[in-house]
Scaffold this active site. Structure first.
Site, PDB file in Angstrom:
ATOM      1  CG  HIS A 255      -0.366  -3.730  -0.570  1.00 55.63           C
ATOM      2  ND1 HIS A 255      -0.877  -4.621   0.666  1.00 55.63           N
ATOM      3  CD2 HIS A 255      -0.931  -2.409  -0.819  1.00 55.63           C
ATOM      4  CE1 HIS A 255      -1.637  -3.528   1.505  1.00 55.63           C
ATOM      5  NE2 HIS A 255      -2.153  -2.213   0.399  1.00 55.63           N
TER       6      HIS A 255
ATOM      7  CB  CYS B  70      -4.327  -1.226   2.853  1.00 60.01           C
ATOM      8  SG  CYS B  70      -4.297  -0.613   1.233  1.00 60.01           S
TER       9      CYS B  70
END
Length: 384
Positions: free
Chosen positions: A328, A83
Site C-alpha cells: 500500500h 489513499c
C-alpha cells in the site's frame, strides 16, 4: 447523461515493496510510466497531459517526473487525497478526456513511504484526532470490535480476509508479499490494535503504477483497434459531519460513493464481477463491501469464511492480493487497482484470473477528518 468512457490503452506497474534510499520516487514513477506506454505502444510525443497521484512526494512531484519522461511543457497536475490520490488522478484524467480537452493522458500513482513514514500513518498533525493520539490502526481496531459485537462475527472470520488475500497474491508478480499465510499465523501475529494483529494491517510500501487513457481519437492516434477496457466513470465523495450517534460501521460515505458510481456509469451492484477493495485492514474490506451494497449488512465476515470472496467464489475480492499483501504505497494504490482490473478484463491475470469477468469496481478511502466519516472515497468502474 452518462459521460463518455475513457479507453485503457496501457497499464504498467513496478513491484511494490521496500526500496533502498537511492531508488527515488521519480525513478519508480518513470519505470511504471514506461511500462504503461510500452503496453499502449505510445511515445512521449503522443501524450497530451500527465496526472500524478501522490501524498508524500513533495511540491510539483508530477513535474519532476514529467521532466525525466521527456514530457516537460505538458499540462501536469498533482493530486493528493491520501489513499485515494491515485484514483483521484484517474478521475481527473477521465473527466478531461470526456470533456474533449485531451485525447491521450498518462496517469501515474506513486509513493516512496519507507524513507518518509515512521510507524503507522496518521491524520494531519493539525487534526483533532491526531492531537488526541489517534492512529488509523486504532480506528479499525474499534471497527472490528463493534462489528463483532453487532453481528456475532468471530476474530477468525475477520482474520480470514488476510488468509484469502495472501493466497491471491502468490500469483501476482507485482505484490510486495507473494507467500500464503495460515489462519494460525494471522491470529498469532504481534498485536497492533486489539483485536487486530500485524497481518491484519497493510504494510508500509514503495511503488508506482501507471495507465494510458484515451478517447477513441487517441486510440486511433496510437494505432489501437479492437476492444479495450473502458473506464466508465469514477465517483468521488468526501466524508460528512457526524453527530456522534451513528453506527461506527455505517459507512454512509461508502454508500454515497457507490450510488454516485451507479448514476455516473449506468452500472448497478448486480453487474459487478470482481472488486479491488481498499483493505488497509482486514475489517475494512468487510465493512466497505457492505457499505457499497455488494454484500448484505452483517454478512461480510461470514462470506469471507465461506469463500464467497475468493477467486472462484460469488464475488471475487482483491484478486491482486489487495493492500494487505500487494502492498500500500498510498498514492499508487488507486492506479494499481485499475491496472489489476485492466489485466483481469483482458484475461491477462494468469494464476489469479477471474473467469468471465466483464465489469470490475475499485474502491479507495483516503484519510480521516475529525468529526466526519472519512476524508475521500472513490469508486471506479471499468468494463470490457
Amino acid at each position: 447523461m452518462t459521460p463518455a468512457p475513457a479507453h485503457v490503452a496501457g497499464a504498467g506497474m513496478i513491484r511494490f515493496g521496500k526500496y533502498p534510499a537511492d531508488v527515488t520516487l521519480e525513478s519508480m514513477a518513470v519505470r511504471a510510466a514506461h511500462a504503461a506506454m510500452d503496453d499502449a505502444g505510445a511515445t512521449a510525443s503522443q501524450v497530451d497531459a500527465v496526472y500524478v497521484g501522490h501524498v508524500f512526494g513533495g511540491p510539483v512531484a508530477g513535474q519532476r517526473i514529467a521532466v525525466q519522461l521527456g514530457l516537460d511543457g505538458l499540462p501536469v497536475s498533482n493530486h493528493e487525497n491520501y489513499c485515494a490520490s491515485g484514483a483521484t488522478a484517474i478521475r481527473e484524467a477521465w473527466t478531461a478526456l470526456a470533456a474533449g480537452l485531451h485525447d491521450v493522458a498518462l496517469v501515474i500513482g506513486v509513493e516512496k513511504m519507507t524513507d518518509r513514514v515512521a510507524g503507522g500513518v496518521r491524520p494531519d498533525p493539525g487534526d483533532l484526532d491526531a492531537a488526541m493520539g489517534f492512529v488509523m490502526a486504532a480506528g479499525h481496531g474499534m471497527s472490528a470490535r463493534r462489528y463483532m459485537a453487532d453481528h456475532g462475527a468471530t476474530r477468525a472470520q475477520i482474520a480470514a480476509v488476510a488468509v484469502k488475500n495472501h493466497a491471491h497474491s502468490v500469483h501476482n508478480p507485482y505484490a510486495q508479499y507473494q507467500r500464503p499465510v495460515s489462519l494460525e499465523e494471522v491470529l498469532g501475529a504481534r498485536p497492533i490494535a486489539e483485536p487486530l494483529g500485524l497481518l491484519d494491517c497493510s504494510p508500509i510500501s514503495d511503488g508506482a503504477a501507471a495507465l494510458i487513457l484515451c478517447t477513441p481519437r487517441g486510440l486511433a492516434r496510437l494505432g489501437i483497434g479492437g476492444t479495450t477496457p473502458r473506464v466508465l466513470g469514477c465517483a468521488l465523495v468526501s466524508g460528512s459531519v457526524q453527530l456522534g450517534t451513528d453506527d461506527l460501521n455505517a459507512e454512509d460515505v461508502s454508500r454515497r460513493a457507490a450510488e454516485q458510481a451507479w448514476e455516473l456509469t449506468g452500472v448497478g451492484p448486480e453487474d459487478i464481477d470482481l472488486v479491488e477493495m481498499h483493505d488497509c485492514f482486514t475489517i475494512a474490506e468487510i465493512v466497505r463491501l457492505e457499505g457499497i451494497g455488494l454484500i448484505p449488512r452483517g454478512e461480510g465476515a461470514r462470506w469471507t469464511e465461506l469463500g464467497h470472496t475468493r477467486i472462484g467464489g460469488k464475488l471475487p475480492v482483491n484478486a491482486s492480493g489487495g493492500l494487505l499483501s500487494r502492498g500500500h504505497p498510498v498514492g499508487a494504490t488507486g492506479v494499481a487497482q485499475a491496472c489489476e482490473l485492466t489485466w483481469q478484463l483482458r484475461e491477462q491475470a494468469a494464476g489469479r484470473q477471474v473467469d468471465g469477468a466483464r465489469v470490475g469496481l475499485a474502491y479507495c478511502k483516503g484519510g480521516t477528518v475529525s468529526g466526519t466519516d472519512g476524508g475521500s472515497v472513490t469508486t471506479l468502474v471499468i468494463s470490457r
